[in-house]
Design a protein around this motif. Structure first.
Motif, PDB file in Angstrom:
ATOM      1  N   ALA B  88       0.822  -1.219   0.000  1.00 28.26           N
ATOM      2  CA  ALA B  88       0.000   0.000   0.000  1.00 28.26           C
ATOM      3  C   ALA B  88       0.854   1.266   0.000  1.00 28.26           C
ATOM      4  O   ALA B  88       0.564   2.227  -0.729  1.00 28.26           O
ATOM      5  CB  ALA B  88      -0.940  -0.012   1.206  1.00 28.26           C
ATOM      6  N   ALA B  89       1.941   1.282   0.788  1.00 28.55           N
ATOM      7  CA  ALA B  89       2.726   2.516   0.916  1.00 28.55           C
ATOM      8  C   ALA B  89       3.363   2.897  -0.416  1.00 28.55           C
ATOM      9  O   ALA B  89       3.447   4.086  -0.765  1.00 28.55           O
ATOM     10  CB  ALA B  89       3.801   2.333   1.997  1.00 28.55           C
ATOM     11  N   ALA B  90       3.803   1.885  -1.185  1.00 30.35           N
ATOM     12  CA  ALA B  90       4.423   2.172  -2.478  1.00 30.35           C
ATOM     13  C   ALA B  90       3.394   2.727  -3.451  1.00 30.35           C
ATOM     14  O   ALA B  90       3.678   3.667  -4.207  1.00 30.35           O
ATOM     15  CB  ALA B  90       5.067   0.906  -3.049  1.00 30.35           C
ATOM     16  N   GLU B  91       2.182   2.130  -3.430  1.00 33.70           N
ATOM     17  CA  GLU B  91       1.115   2.621  -4.315  1.00 33.70           C
ATOM     18  C   GLU B  91       0.781   4.074  -3.983  1.00 33.70           C
ATOM     19  O   GLU B  91       0.598   4.894  -4.879  1.00 33.70           O
ATOM     20  CB  GLU B  91      -0.139   1.744  -4.162  1.00 33.70           C
ATOM     21  CG  GLU B  91       0.041   0.319  -4.640  1.00 33.70           C
ATOM     22  CD  GLU B  91       0.358   0.233  -6.134  1.00 33.70           C
ATOM     23  OE1 GLU B  91      -0.536   0.520  -6.947  1.00 33.70           O
ATOM     24  OE2 GLU B  91       1.516  -0.096  -6.471  1.00 33.70           O
ATOM     25  N   GLN B  92       0.747   4.364  -2.685  1.00 34.56           N
ATOM     26  CA  GLN B  92       0.458   5.729  -2.239  1.00 34.56           C
ATOM     27  C   GLN B  92       1.559   6.676  -2.727  1.00 34.56           C
ATOM     28  O   GLN B  92       1.278   7.766  -3.240  1.00 34.56           O
ATOM     29  CB  GLN B  92       0.366   5.747  -0.707  1.00 34.56           C
ATOM     30  CG  GLN B  92       0.020   7.104  -0.115  1.00 34.56           C
ATOM     31  CD  GLN B  92      -1.342   7.586  -0.612  1.00 34.56           C
ATOM     32  OE1 GLN B  92      -2.323   6.858  -0.577  1.00 34.56           O
ATOM     33  NE2 GLN B  92      -1.400   8.818  -1.122  1.00 34.56           N
ATOM     34  N   ALA B  93       2.821   6.261  -2.577  1.00 40.70           N
ATOM     35  CA  ALA B  93       3.936   7.118  -2.986  1.00 40.70           C
ATOM     36  C   ALA B  93       3.911   7.356  -4.495  1.00 40.70           C
ATOM     37  O   ALA B  93       4.167   8.469  -4.969  1.00 40.70           O
ATOM     38  CB  ALA B  93       5.269   6.486  -2.561  1.00 40.70           C
ATOM     39  N   ARG B  94       3.585   6.299  -5.265  1.00 41.10           N
ATOM     40  CA  ARG B  94       3.498   6.476  -6.721  1.00 41.10           C
ATOM     41  C   ARG B  94       2.409   7.468  -7.083  1.00 41.10           C
ATOM     42  O   ARG B  94       2.585   8.303  -7.977  1.00 41.10           O
ATOM     43  CB  ARG B  94       3.180   5.140  -7.412  1.00 41.10           C
ATOM     44  CG  ARG B  94       4.365   4.211  -7.522  1.00 41.10           C
ATOM     45  CD  ARG B  94       4.014   3.034  -8.444  1.00 41.10           C
ATOM     46  NE  ARG B  94       4.747   1.843  -8.036  1.00 41.10           N
ATOM     47  CZ  ARG B  94       5.109   0.854  -8.864  1.00 41.10           C
ATOM     48  NH1 ARG B  94       4.765   0.897 -10.135  1.00 41.10           N
ATOM     49  NH2 ARG B  94       5.786  -0.177  -8.428  1.00 41.10           N
ATOM     50  N   ALA B  95       1.268   7.361  -6.395  1.00 35.80           N
ATOM     51  CA  ALA B  95       0.154   8.290  -6.668  1.00 35.80           C
ATOM     52  C   ALA B  95       0.561   9.719  -6.308  1.00 35.80           C
ATOM     53  O   ALA B  95       0.288  10.663  -7.059  1.00 35.80           O
ATOM     54  CB  ALA B  95      -1.087   7.854  -5.883  1.00 35.80           C
ATOM     55  N   ASP B  96       1.256   9.876  -5.172  1.00 32.29           N
ATOM     56  CA  ASP B  96       1.707  11.216  -4.767  1.00 32.29           C
ATOM     57  C   ASP B  96       2.685  11.794  -5.783  1.00 32.29           C
ATOM     58  O   ASP B  96       2.638  12.990  -6.113  1.00 32.29           O
ATOM     59  CB  ASP B  96       2.378  11.152  -3.390  1.00 32.29           C
ATOM     60  CG  ASP B  96       1.382  10.825  -2.282  1.00 32.29           C
ATOM     61  OD1 ASP B  96       0.161  10.938  -2.525  1.00 32.29           O
ATOM     62  OD2 ASP B  96       1.837  10.436  -1.181  1.00 32.29           O
TER      63      ASP B  96
END
Lengths: 253, 253
Positions: B88-96
């Motif tokens: 989840a954290a990587a997906e969030q960082a990619r979206a950011d």
């Protein structure tokens, strides 16, 4: 142009000393190829320390170009170097430079301009006249590259001399501010060497100069080490750059 | 490690897909040499876009290494890429990251850290475990190089993995501030590629990273153009860098 001496080097390379008016020079030509094609020519520049002192490094490069790639190459004594007459303003600028560097002071723009601009103004027409004579010799007629030091001479030559189709430059000397403007008008493919820890040369100024060039193909090779520490392997990366641009069919022999 | 498929490419190069636990990968090996010597191995890194999408570029490099220099090479799917589970954290960082870039805003340190540091922490031990398995295969036992993108993975691997004796890195991705400190502790010979006009990458940050590396032999090759515009000729300059360091007797075949 008349030849004053000749000798055969390893690999069948012919080295001939010449005089062109009062300018001494050296021409290296490869052993004749099985199927003769126009031989590309590389003009080898060097710092104004005199041809005799620079000879080992220049001959090493020339031999590699000739024996491995079939390129001819030539160099000349710069005005004010070797046995050629000095001029007072250049001597003064050299003395000012030495004084500033020994005192650890920044080298002012006026010293750089006085040192480099007259040298460029004198050397470039000489190179062009010698180039006329070299291209009139039998067997030399390929495209022309320029490589080596006093980067400002290379910049000016690449800008004004249409026969030069590629240049390999050494970002290892002081560059007058006016040369950045000239660099923008250089459009031939460039291969620029930078020594990352060059004692006498400002790294950021060299990066700015690389950035300024107008060429759409330009490559910077930065290596760790000081002014004279260019790694041996860069000799061949430079030769391969010229092989790509002077003779698209040229391969290492 | 078990092989799941194989095919023969041009030049006798053998390409084998493998699985190592839940990590898919590909191994390329050269046609057997006349006089067998330990085959050097290059670990080929790539951005986290999925092996399938990256395959043509990776296979092109691997084929060149194998056919021209006799090197084996291997690549693996990065954690969170291709068919491998996201976190989840990587997906969030990619979206950011995407949001910041689309808005034309600077990419904040916290986004870069969240994007890259967990990826490095996960990928590097995986690479090391795969390396153990690769070196246990018959015929692969030469020195090891790492090359390719996600430069932070290369920095960490070069720092912590003593079997890696040379690294070719692509300064084309965002670098967490902490990696500059790690770079100081990297001492193997380095060959760093930089695209001078990389849209997603800060030029000065890349130059600062090059400067930070502790290696006594490091070369930066900067070329004009954007992120995906690395010139074709750099493929072979990279191979020659590895030839110098992985096998001092290796010559182009």
């Amino acid at each position: 142009m008349h030849f004053t001496s000749e000798q055969r080097l390893d690999g069948g390379v012919l080295e001939r000393a010449f005089s062109f008016g009062d300018i001494p020079g050296i021409l290296w030509t490869p052993a004749p190829a099985p199927a003769p094609t126009p031989t590309p020519l590389i003009l080898i520049g060097h710092p104004p320390l005199g041809l005799r002192r620079m000879y080992p490094r220049l001959a090493g490069r020339a031999r590699h170009y000739a024996a491995e790639y079939g390129f001819a190459s030539a160099t000349i004594e710069l005005p004010g170097s070797g046995e050629r007459p000095r001029w007072a303003a250049a001597e003064q600028a050299r003395a000012d430079l030495r004084r500033a560097m020994e005192a650890g002071e920044p080298v002012g723009d006026e010293i750089v301009d006085a040192l480099i601009l007259p040298l460029v103004d004198k050397a470039v027409p000489e190179w062009q006249a010698v180039l006329d004579a070299l291209l009139a010799l039998p067997g030399i007629g390929g495209p022309v590259g320029y490589e080596g030091g006093v980067i400002s001479i290379g910049v000016r030559l690449a800008r004004v001399e249409p026969r030069i189709v590629a240049a390999g430059l050494f970002a290892g000397s002081l560059v007058p501010a006016a040369m950045y403007e000239e660099a923008r008008r250089v459009t031939v493919p460039l291969h620029v060497l930078l020594q990352w820890d060059d004692e006498g040369n400002d790294r950021q100024a060299a990066l700015d100069l690389f950035d300024a060039f107008g060429s759409t193909e330009k490559t910077l090779h930065a290596n760790l080490g000081g002014h004279t520490g260019v790694p041996q392997f860069e000799l061949d990366t430079g030769a391969r750059f010229f092989a790509r641009h002077l003779n698209r069919t040229a391969h290492r022999r």
